[in-house]
Each structure stands twice: as C-alpha cells, then as structure tokens.
Write a protein that holds these residues in place. Structure first.
Motif, PDB file in Angstrom:
ATOM      1  N   GLU A 271      -4.669 -27.836  -0.946  1.00 24.15           N
ATOM      2  CA  GLU A 271      -3.406 -28.149  -0.280  1.00 24.15           C
ATOM      3  C   GLU A 271      -3.310 -29.647  -0.015  1.00 24.15           C
ATOM      4  OE1 GLU A 271      -0.986 -26.157   0.210  1.00 24.15           O
ATOM      5  OE2 GLU A 271      -1.990 -24.301  -0.389  1.00 24.15           O
ATOM      6  N   GLY A 272      -2.128 -30.217  -0.315  1.00 23.07           N
ATOM      7  CA  GLY A 272      -1.917 -31.631  -0.065  1.00 23.07           C
ATOM      8  C   GLY A 272      -0.460 -31.985  -0.231  1.00 23.07           C
ATOM      9  N   LYS A 273      -0.108 -33.225   0.050  1.00 27.71           N
ATOM     10  CA  LYS A 273       1.273 -33.686  -0.070  1.00 27.71           C
ATOM     11  C   LYS A 273       1.298 -34.859  -1.034  1.00 27.71           C
ATOM     12  CE  LYS A 273       2.534 -32.262   4.623  1.00 27.71           C
ATOM     13  NZ  LYS A 273       3.062 -32.696   5.945  1.00 27.71           N
ATOM     14  N   GLY A 274       1.873 -34.643  -2.228  1.00 25.65           N
ATOM     15  CA  GLY A 274       1.960 -35.695  -3.224  1.00 25.65           C
ATOM     16  C   GLY A 274       0.634 -35.961  -3.900  1.00 25.65           C
ATOM     17  N   ASP A 275       0.667 -36.854  -4.904  1.00 26.36           N
ATOM     18  CA  ASP A 275      -0.559 -37.239  -5.599  1.00 26.36           C
ATOM     19  C   ASP A 275      -1.523 -37.913  -4.633  1.00 26.36           C
ATOM     20  OD1 ASP A 275       0.608 -36.272  -7.803  1.00 26.36           O
ATOM     21  OD2 ASP A 275       0.810 -38.167  -8.873  1.00 26.36           O
ATOM     22  N   ALA A 276      -2.796 -37.678  -4.849  1.00 26.38           N
ATOM     23  CA  ALA A 276      -3.817 -38.274  -3.986  1.00 26.38           C
ATOM     24  C   ALA A 276      -4.891 -38.914  -4.851  1.00 26.38           C
ATOM     25  CB  ALA A 276      -4.427 -37.221  -3.068  1.00 26.38           C
ATOM     26  N   ALA A 277      -5.217 -40.173  -4.562  1.00 29.49           N
ATOM     27  CA  ALA A 277      -6.284 -40.869  -5.281  1.00 29.49           C
ATOM     28  C   ALA A 277      -7.593 -40.657  -4.532  1.00 29.49           C
ATOM     29  CB  ALA A 277      -5.965 -42.350  -5.390  1.00 29.49           C
ATOM     30  N   LEU A 278      -8.621 -40.248  -5.273  1.00 27.85           N
ATOM     31  CA  LEU A 278      -9.932 -40.023  -4.671  1.00 27.85           C
ATOM     32  C   LEU A 278     -10.768 -41.285  -4.833  1.00 27.85           C
ATOM     33  CD1 LEU A 278     -10.634 -36.412  -5.951  1.00 27.85           C
ATOM     34  CD2 LEU A 278      -9.484 -37.132  -3.873  1.00 27.85           C
ATOM     35  N   GLU A 279     -11.494 -41.634  -3.803  1.00 30.65           N
ATOM     36  CA  GLU A 279     -12.271 -42.873  -3.800  1.00 30.65           C
ATOM     37  C   GLU A 279     -13.587 -42.677  -4.514  1.00 30.65           C
ATOM     38  OE1 GLU A 279     -14.040 -46.121  -0.571  1.00 30.65           O
ATOM     39  OE2 GLU A 279     -12.753 -44.462   0.083  1.00 30.65           O
ATOM     40  N   LEU A 280     -13.899 -43.630  -5.405  1.00 28.91           N
ATOM     41  CA  LEU A 280     -15.164 -43.614  -6.126  1.00 28.91           C
ATOM     42  C   LEU A 280     -16.126 -44.608  -5.498  1.00 28.91           C
ATOM     43  CD1 LEU A 280     -13.915 -43.576  -9.830  1.00 28.91           C
ATOM     44  CD2 LEU A 280     -14.820 -41.669  -8.510  1.00 28.91           C
ATOM     45  N   PRO A 281     -17.417 -44.355  -5.551  1.00 25.23           N
ATOM     46  CA  PRO A 281     -18.394 -45.331  -5.022  1.00 25.23           C
ATOM     47  C   PRO A 281     -18.347 -46.612  -5.842  1.00 25.23           C
ATOM     48  CG  PRO A 281     -19.503 -43.567  -6.214  1.00 25.23           C
ATOM     49  CD  PRO A 281     -18.069 -43.154  -6.099  1.00 25.23           C
ATOM     50  N   ALA A 282     -18.318 -47.745  -5.169  1.00 22.57           N
ATOM     51  CA  ALA A 282     -18.233 -49.029  -5.873  1.00 22.57           C
ATOM     52  C   ALA A 282     -19.555 -49.398  -6.529  1.00 22.57           C
ATOM     53  CB  ALA A 282     -17.805 -50.127  -4.893  1.00 22.57           C
ATOM     54  N   GLN A 283     -20.655 -49.081  -5.879  1.00 26.25           N
ATOM     55  CA  GLN A 283     -21.982 -49.427  -6.391  1.00 26.25           C
ATOM     56  C   GLN A 283     -22.901 -48.217  -6.264  1.00 26.25           C
ATOM     57  OE1 GLN A 283     -22.853 -52.159  -7.940  1.00 26.25           O
ATOM     58  NE2 GLN A 283     -20.902 -53.237  -7.639  1.00 26.25           N
ATOM     59  N   PRO A 284     -23.868 -48.053  -7.125  1.00 25.73           N
ATOM     60  CA  PRO A 284     -24.032 -48.832  -8.356  1.00 25.73           C
ATOM     61  C   PRO A 284     -23.144 -48.260  -9.463  1.00 25.73           C
ATOM     62  CG  PRO A 284     -25.791 -47.228  -8.166  1.00 25.73           C
ATOM     63  CD  PRO A 284     -24.953 -47.071  -6.934  1.00 25.73           C
ATOM     64  N   PRO A 285     -22.750 -49.058 -10.452  1.00 24.82           N
ATOM     65  CA  PRO A 285     -21.977 -48.528 -11.574  1.00 24.82           C
ATOM     66  C   PRO A 285     -22.771 -47.435 -12.299  1.00 24.82           C
ATOM     67  CG  PRO A 285     -21.980 -50.927 -11.561  1.00 24.82           C
ATOM     68  CD  PRO A 285     -23.003 -50.494 -10.565  1.00 24.82           C
ATOM     69  N   SER A 286     -22.091 -46.393 -12.718  1.00 23.75           N
ATOM     70  CA  SER A 286     -22.800 -45.263 -13.328  1.00 23.75           C
ATOM     71  C   SER A 286     -21.910 -44.581 -14.357  1.00 23.75           C
ATOM     72  CB  SER A 286     -23.208 -44.254 -12.246  1.00 23.75           C
ATOM     73  OG  SER A 286     -23.762 -43.093 -12.822  1.00 23.75           O
ATOM     74  N   LYS A 287     -22.557 -43.921 -15.297  1.00 24.24           N
ATOM     75  CA  LYS A 287     -21.830 -43.094 -16.267  1.00 24.24           C
ATOM     76  C   LYS A 287     -21.645 -41.672 -15.756  1.00 24.24           C
ATOM     77  CE  LYS A 287     -23.800 -45.581 -20.224  1.00 24.24           C
ATOM     78  NZ  LYS A 287     -24.626 -45.432 -21.452  1.00 24.24           N
ATOM     79  N   GLU A 288     -22.402 -41.300 -14.725  1.00 21.06           N
ATOM     80  CA  GLU A 288     -22.329 -39.950 -14.168  1.00 21.06           C
ATOM     81  C   GLU A 288     -21.795 -40.030 -12.739  1.00 21.06           C
ATOM     82  OE1 GLU A 288     -23.052 -37.225 -15.892  1.00 21.06           O
ATOM     83  OE2 GLU A 288     -23.753 -38.300 -17.662  1.00 21.06           O
ATOM     84  N   LEU A 289     -20.606 -39.483 -12.528  1.00 22.38           N
ATOM     85  CA  LEU A 289     -19.982 -39.510 -11.214  1.00 22.38           C
ATOM     86  C   LEU A 289     -20.006 -38.111 -10.606  1.00 22.38           C
ATOM     87  CD1 LEU A 289     -16.831 -41.679 -11.993  1.00 22.38           C
ATOM     88  CD2 LEU A 289     -19.047 -42.445 -11.116  1.00 22.38           C
ATOM     89  N   THR A 290     -20.271 -38.032  -9.318  1.00 25.20           N
ATOM     90  CA  THR A 290     -20.267 -36.762  -8.596  1.00 25.20           C
ATOM     91  C   THR A 290     -19.462 -36.932  -7.319  1.00 25.20           C
ATOM     92  OG1 THR A 290     -22.473 -36.218  -9.443  1.00 25.20           O
ATOM     93  CG2 THR A 290     -21.662 -34.950  -7.563  1.00 25.20           C
ATOM     94  N   LEU A 291     -18.452 -36.078  -7.165  1.00 26.56           N
ATOM     95  CA  LEU A 291     -17.622 -36.089  -5.961  1.00 26.56           C
ATOM     96  C   LEU A 291     -17.651 -34.707  -5.343  1.00 26.56           C
ATOM     97  CD1 LEU A 291     -14.463 -38.015  -7.243  1.00 26.56           C
ATOM     98  CD2 LEU A 291     -16.364 -38.945  -5.926  1.00 26.56           C
ATOM     99  N   ARG A 292     -17.684 -34.650  -4.021  1.00 19.84           N
ATOM    100  CA  ARG A 292     -17.655 -33.372  -3.312  1.00 19.84           C
ATOM    101  C   ARG A 292     -16.432 -33.320  -2.419  1.00 19.84           C
ATOM    102  NH1 ARG A 292     -23.112 -34.197  -4.021  1.00 19.84           N
ATOM    103  NH2 ARG A 292     -24.220 -32.396  -4.854  1.00 19.84           N
ATOM    104  N   LEU A 293     -15.670 -32.234  -2.569  1.00 18.89           N
ATOM    105  CA  LEU A 293     -14.477 -32.027  -1.765  1.00 18.89           C
ATOM    106  C   LEU A 293     -14.748 -30.879  -0.807  1.00 18.89           C
ATOM    107  CD1 LEU A 293     -11.810 -32.167  -4.639  1.00 18.89           C
ATOM    108  CD2 LEU A 293     -12.744 -34.059  -3.300  1.00 18.89           C
ATOM    109  N   GLN A 294     -14.721 -31.152   0.464  1.00 19.96           N
ATOM    110  CA  GLN A 294     -14.954 -30.116   1.467  1.00 19.96           C
ATOM    111  C   GLN A 294     -13.632 -29.433   1.801  1.00 19.96           C
ATOM    112  OE1 GLN A 294     -18.154 -29.533   2.634  1.00 19.96           O
ATOM    113  NE2 GLN A 294     -17.297 -27.653   3.490  1.00 19.96           N
ATOM    114  N   MET A 295     -13.615 -28.088   1.688  1.00 21.28           N
ATOM    115  CA  MET A 295     -12.408 -27.320   1.949  1.00 21.28           C
ATOM    116  C   MET A 295     -12.318 -27.002   3.441  1.00 21.28           C
ATOM    117  SD  MET A 295     -11.507 -27.231  -1.155  1.00 21.28           S
ATOM    118  CE  MET A 295     -10.063 -26.202  -0.961  1.00 21.28           C
TER     119      MET A 295
END
Length: 498
Positions: free
Chosen positions: A114-138
């Motif tokens: 659930e949300g209102k409009g498009d939402a940009a998710l923040e990525l970690p700035a450091q360290p640069p990586s080819k493998e990104l992992t994000l967790r969204l808590q419901m």
C-alpha cells in the motif's frame, strides 16, 4: 598500435636516447586482447546467457516471508551500482523497477504494498556493489488483517484431487499427462473414497487392542476386527467401480483402467503400470491390495459435460512439495534422505558389500514463501508459492547390521522418475535465485513450487462454457487457438479409444 617491423638499434643512435628507452621502443607492448576478461560475477554459467535478452544486465528476485512480514528484494547487476541506479515502486504497489546504466527490469512483488504514488527506494551509497539487497517491512493498518488472514488460510497442506472433490464432479475422466490418452473412462468409477493416514492400520490396531472398555476382547483381535472393519488384519483391497485416493495417487482395480497395462519389459520386482497409448510410466502394481497404484503426477483429469469439459494437471514439483510437507507434519523432522528404490542386485549384495546409489539430502528450511523472479519459467505466473529447500547431492546405501538410524534425518524412497524430477527441479530453481542466495553454509539452495489456495478445486465454467482450467490451475478465460487444438486432439483420442 599498427604492426610494423622493429627498427635495428643503430636507427636510434642519432637520437641520443638512453639504452633503456631504446629497448622499450624496440619491444613495444602487445595490443590489448579483443575479448574482455570474464566478470567475477559469473557463476557456473555465463550471467548474460542465464538472463532474458531484454534483461541481460539486471536480474531481480523478491520473496515474502509471511511469518516475519518481510519482503526481501535481490538485484544482480552487470556492474557496480552508482548514484544513477534507481529502484522505484509503482503507484499501485504491485510492481518494482530497477534502472541501471540505461537498462530496466521489472517484477511483480509477492504482495501488494500500500502506498500513494510512485515511491523511490533508497540504495546504500557505499560500498558500490553488483549485488543489492533491500528489505521492506510490512505494516498492517489497524482496520486490516490481510496478512494474518493470508497466513491462516495457508496453514493447510493443500492437495488437489481428493475423494470428496472428485465425488462432486460430473464425468471424471483420468488421462495420461504425457499423451492425453484416456486411462480411466468417465463413469467407470462410481465412488471416490479418501484413504486415511498411511499408518492407519497400525494406529487402529493399537487403538483397538487398548480400548479400556473392551479388555475382554484382547485375545480376539482378528474376530472383533473382522466385525468392526478397522483392524490391521483387514487389508485394504482395490474394488471395481471404486477409486481410493491418497496424498499423491489412486488405488484402482486393474479392470477399470482400460487405457493402462503392466509393462512386459519389466521384471516382477520392477513391474510398472504404463499407458497403452504412449508407454509412459503411470504407476506400479500393488499386489497386497490386489490393484494398481497410479501416481497423480503422471495424470491429468477432466470433468464436466463431454461438450465442454474442464482439464486439470499440475507440475510434478508441486506433488513433491505436498509429499515433503506431509512428512514434515507427520514425521516431525525437516531433513530427508531421498533416494530411488535400490536395484535387485544392490539389495541382494547388501549384507556383504553395500552398494551406493545417488541420493539427495533435503532440508525443508522454509515451508511457505511467495517469490517473484525476472527469470521466467514455463507455466509460472508470479508471485509463486514455494518451499525453500537446502540440499546436497550424495549417495545412499542400505543400513548394515549394527549401524544406528539417524533420529534427525528420515530415510525416504521416491520412485525413480520422481527422484530424477526432484533433482532437476532443485537444480533449475537455482537459476531464478541471485548468485549470492544459491549457497548457505555448504548447502545448495533451491525452490520447489507448492499448491496454492484454490488449486484443490476444479475450475468453474463460465456462461458460454468456454472457460477452462489451465495446466497450473489458473483460470485462462477465453480459449486460445492452441488450447482449442489441444481439446480437439483430446476429443479425437477419446473417439479412438471408444
């Protein structure tokens, strides 16, 4: 650098250059290689080859763990992420998109956010990586119990084609999944009955012998069992016109299965029931029950009026998941050493020289999760319900005298075809997982699709009779040309058998 003959040392003498510089000029660096070195991201197979052409630079995978209310998103990139790498959730909360170096990949989330409009998710700035992992808590709203209801409705081990459901259907017809040839004609079975737990005879015999109000009958177990019909001595027998149903198969009388036969190529110990039309293995004879055990994963079932029947069939790995979940519930362990039946030569030589056969140690780590992946597979529509398994390929041998049995690992025998399908499904499922999620402390990680809510019932026809149930239990709505041709071929097959 152009290729030309090196000049002699005397040609550089007039320039007054040091000898070290002259040596460099006489021995230029070789041109760079035309083929770039492979990236460290590559695994057993090339990363680009494992991805669809339009998503060859980004791979996405997301899974929802209901019990901790968490969505985990994995993104595998061809190069390190930068400030320009973006992750956006769409306005409807269904889709998530990753953009990187001019490429985009989108997947459907395992659950609507659930949300209102498009939402940009923040990525970690450091360290640069080819493998990104994000967790969204419901987080549930106060007036919503959607996640709780979902978790509650999924506690049962859903298994289609039970006796109660089949008994309610009109014109049930059993077909070979491989060729769609009729195995059991409509109307042959007049009654479908669910079989109890696999250990029913042992449990009933124990209950009968220890009933406190019938101690005087203890010495007459067989007699009373014969009168009441539940003693272990009363062996289950196949009956004409009756279909007995268990978790993953049917017990049928040989005379009822006009489209099947016992393979003449197999020995007595390896006898198999095969389809008369294509020779595909359907099950095995059960001499103790005087019938045939036909496996559900080898079948498709149609029901309804002959003018517009509904067809159901399911992937083999869903039947495997149902079997594993049944074992977890009834045996009390989560690790299973799965192997095919030992060959006759192996059994005969076991007392002196135990032979080994390929096997798989399976750990049912997460019995229930929902996942989505940007790597497509036939007949899969995300989000997909699955079981996460850790597994190891190893070998199995019969226990020798004096060897202790493991209390934490259950030994399970699968028919050879099912065992091979288990191995293939686990191996193939690793392709939909990100590279960093394919291993865990020495275990390989795999996914097995499992039955979802609604797949235990047959599809409902619409008003014009053109709706039908698809191969994965999804309502496909209007019939396509391919499906219409398949239905016509089935009709021709029916006519040829009749």
């Amino acid at each position: 650098m152009s290729n030309h003959p090196a000049l002699p040392e005397s040609a550089y003498s007039a320039l007054g250059l040091p000898p070290s510089v002259v040596r460099i000029l006489m021995n230029p660096k070789p041109p760079p290689p035309t083929t770039a070195a492979p990236e460290l991201h590559q695994n057993a197979t090339d990363f680009a080859e494992r991805l669809p052409e339009n998503e060859s630079h980004i791979m996405l995978y997301a899974e929802l763990l209901l019990h901790i209310r968490t969505i985990t998103l994995f993104a595998s990139l061809r190069s390190h992420h930068t400030r320009e790498t973006k992750v956006r959730l769409d306005a409807d909360g269904n889709l998530i998109t990753v953009s990187h170096e001019g490429y985009r990949a989108t997947i459907r989330l395992p659950i609507k956010v659930e949300g209102k409009g498009d939402a940009a998710l923040e990525l970690p700035a450091q360290p640069p990586s080819k493998e990104l992992t994000l967790r969204l808590q419901m987080e549930e709203q106060e007036d919503s119990d959607m996640l709780g209801l979902m978790a509650e409705s999924r506690k049962a081990n859903i298994v289609p084609w039970d006796g109660v459901t089949l008994s309610k259907q009109e014109g049930v017809e059993v077909r070979c999944k491989n060729c769609e040839g009729v195995v059991l004609k409509s109307g042959t079975v007049r009654e479908w009955k669910d079989l109890p737990n696999e250990n029913w005879a042992e449990m009933m015999d124990f209950w009968h012998c220890h009933k406190p109000d019938e101690h005087h009958l203890h010495d007459h177990t067989q007699e009373v069992g014969g009168q009441k019909g539940y003693a272990a001595g009363n062996r289950l027998k196949a009956t004409e016109g009756v279909g007995f149903v268990d978790l993953t198969g049917f017990l049928l009388k040989e005379q009822d299965c006009e489209g099947a036969k016992v393979s003449p190529d197999e020995g007595p110990s390896d006898a198999a029931v095969v389809c008369k039309h294509c020779g595909h293995i359907l099950g095995k004879p059960d001499t103790s029950a005087d019938g045939w055990r036909i496996w559900k994963w080898c079948l498709s079932i149609s029901s309804g009026p002959t003018s517009s029947p509904l067809y159901n069939t399911y992937s083999v790995q869903k039947w495997i998941s149902a079997r594993l979940l049944y074992l977890v519930e009834n045996v009390g362990v989560r690790k299973f050493h799965i192997h095919p039946p030992p060959s006759p030569s192996t059994s005969a030589s076991a007392p002196t020289s135990p032979a080994s056969t390929p096997s798989i140690l399976v750990w049912v780590f997460t019995p229930d999760l929902m996942f989505s992946s940007s790597i497509p597979r036939p007949h899969r529509t995300d989000p997909t319900r699955a079981v996460k398994c850790f597994f190891r390929k190893q070998t199995w041998a019969l226990l020798q005298p004096g060897e202790p049995e493991s209390a934490t690992v259950e030994d399970v025998e699968f028919p050879r075809e099912l065992f091979e399908e288990l191995g293939n499904s686990l191996d193939e499922s690793q392709d939909v997982l990100p590279a960093t999620a394919r291993k865990f402390q020495g275990w390989d990680v795999g996914l097995l699709e499992r039955f979802d809510v609604g797949e235990e019932v047959f599809g409902e026809q619409d008003g014009v009779g053109e709706g039908m149930k698809g191969v994965e239990g999804l309502d496909l709505g209007e019939e396509t040309e391919e499906e219409r041709g398949r239905r016509n071929r089935r009709s021709l097959s029916q006519e040829s058998v009749d």
